[in-house]
Design a protein around this motif. Sequence first.
Motif, short mmCIF file in Angstrom:
data_model
loop_
_atom_site.label_atom_id
_atom_site.label_comp_id
_atom_site.label_asym_id
_atom_site.label_seq_id
_atom_site.Cartn_x
_atom_site.Cartn_y
_atom_site.Cartn_z
N SER A 59 -66.31 -53.43 56.99
CA SER A 59 -67.70 -53.36 56.78
C SER A 59 -67.88 -52.46 55.75
N LEU A 60 -69.29 -52.34 55.33
CA LEU A 60 -69.65 -51.50 53.90
C LEU A 60 -71.04 -51.30 54.01
N SER A 61 -71.47 -50.34 53.21
CA SER A 61 -72.95 -50.41 53.04
C SER A 61 -73.43 -50.54 51.76
N LEU A 62 -74.57 -50.94 51.48
CA LEU A 62 -75.21 -51.34 50.11
C LEU A 62 -76.52 -50.91 50.32
N LEU A 63 -77.08 -51.00 48.97
CA LEU A 63 -78.55 -50.52 48.63
C LEU A 63 -79.40 -52.18 48.78
N ASP A 64 -80.65 -51.99 49.72
CA ASP A 64 -81.25 -52.99 49.61
C ASP A 64 -82.42 -53.05 48.24
N GLN A 80 -66.55 -51.89 46.77
CA GLN A 80 -67.52 -52.52 45.85
C GLN A 80 -67.18 -53.65 45.21
N LEU A 81 -65.76 -54.24 45.17
CA LEU A 81 -65.66 -55.38 44.56
C LEU A 81 -65.89 -56.56 45.35
N LEU A 82 -66.16 -56.42 46.54
CA LEU A 82 -66.61 -57.37 47.45
C LEU A 82 -68.16 -57.59 47.36
N GLU A 83 -68.84 -56.78 47.09
CA GLU A 83 -70.47 -56.85 46.73
C GLU A 83 -70.45 -57.21 45.36
N ASP A 84 -69.59 -56.97 44.47
CA ASP A 84 -69.57 -57.42 42.97
C ASP A 84 -69.42 -58.92 43.16
N ALA A 85 -68.47 -59.42 43.88
CA ALA A 85 -68.06 -60.79 43.86
C ALA A 85 -69.54 -61.61 44.24
N ARG A 86 -70.08 -60.99 45.32
CA ARG A 86 -71.34 -61.61 45.96
C ARG A 86 -72.63 -61.73 44.80
N SER A 87 -72.47 -60.61 44.15
CA SER A 87 -73.51 -60.46 43.26
C SER A 87 -73.30 -61.10 41.87
N SER A 96 -70.12 -52.29 37.50
CA SER A 96 -70.69 -52.11 38.75
C SER A 96 -71.65 -50.95 38.69
N ASP A 97 -72.67 -51.15 39.95
CA ASP A 97 -73.58 -50.12 39.96
C ASP A 97 -73.01 -49.14 40.68
N HIS A 98 -71.84 -49.15 41.50
CA HIS A 98 -71.18 -48.19 42.39
C HIS A 98 -72.13 -47.76 43.35
N SER A 99 -72.84 -48.42 43.97
CA SER A 99 -73.69 -48.19 45.16
C SER A 99 -73.09 -48.52 46.59
N VAL A 100 -72.01 -49.22 46.54
CA VAL A 100 -71.19 -49.65 47.74
C VAL A 100 -70.32 -48.39 48.22
N ARG A 101 -70.32 -48.20 49.68
CA ARG A 101 -69.80 -47.11 50.16
C ARG A 101 -69.02 -47.94 51.40
N PRO A 102 -67.55 -47.80 51.58
CA PRO A 102 -66.75 -46.84 50.83
C PRO A 102 -66.50 -47.67 49.49
N ALA A 103 -66.13 -46.88 48.48
CA ALA A 103 -66.14 -47.38 47.04
C ALA A 103 -65.00 -48.47 47.06
N ALA A 104 -63.83 -48.54 47.81
CA ALA A 104 -63.01 -49.44 47.53
C ALA A 104 -63.66 -50.60 48.08
#
Length: 200
Positions: free
Chosen positions: A98-103, A39-46, A29-37
């Motif tokens: 909710s979460l935050s990620l980098l565009d 991250q798995l959701l964005e990983d699944a999407r990407s 993972s690139d570990h850019s998602v906050r909260p870190a917990a």
Amino acid sequence: MAAALPEEGALPGYSVISTPETKTGGEKSDHSVRPAACQLLEDARSGVFADSVASAWVNISAPGFAPSTERLTFTSYRSRGAGAYLASLDTALDACPSLSLLDRDGDRVNAGVERVKDQVSVGDASVSFRMHWALNIGGFKSETYSLVTTVRSGEATITVVTDSSFGSQLSDAKKRAFLPKLDQQLLKRQADALGEAQHS
């Protein structure tokens, strides 16, 4: 697994718009998602499956006005790994409304996360969720919804990611029309294909 992915003309209601791609071993993972917990959701999407043995994917599209882009991925795991992965997704969903990620420009954007309650009636177990965020690019405001559905079949999973983007000026009724929705027939066909691939 790549051989089990659909080819053009073999997936009713869809066009297969790329050739299958494969990789062995999990990506980091690139570990850019906050909260870190979350991250798995964005990983699944990407398309990042950190603890997998191998994965294969292809891009598909349904016909119609402004068709959404979809990615279909088969992923294999070591013994009990697929079940553990699905349980981790389920836990992350409970913790992450909710979460935050980098565009693409490196700016942090906030995304809402919503569990999809529709029952997926194939495979051994499943998790499905929707992510939603808004962007402002050069004054043009747009919204993106991603529907991520993962179905476990034995020691492998199917993940279907559907992305849909539209202008924020649309009415709420039109926005609802663009929301990605579960395709039970697609999931059933691919669960059957993945099951056959594991026993061949």
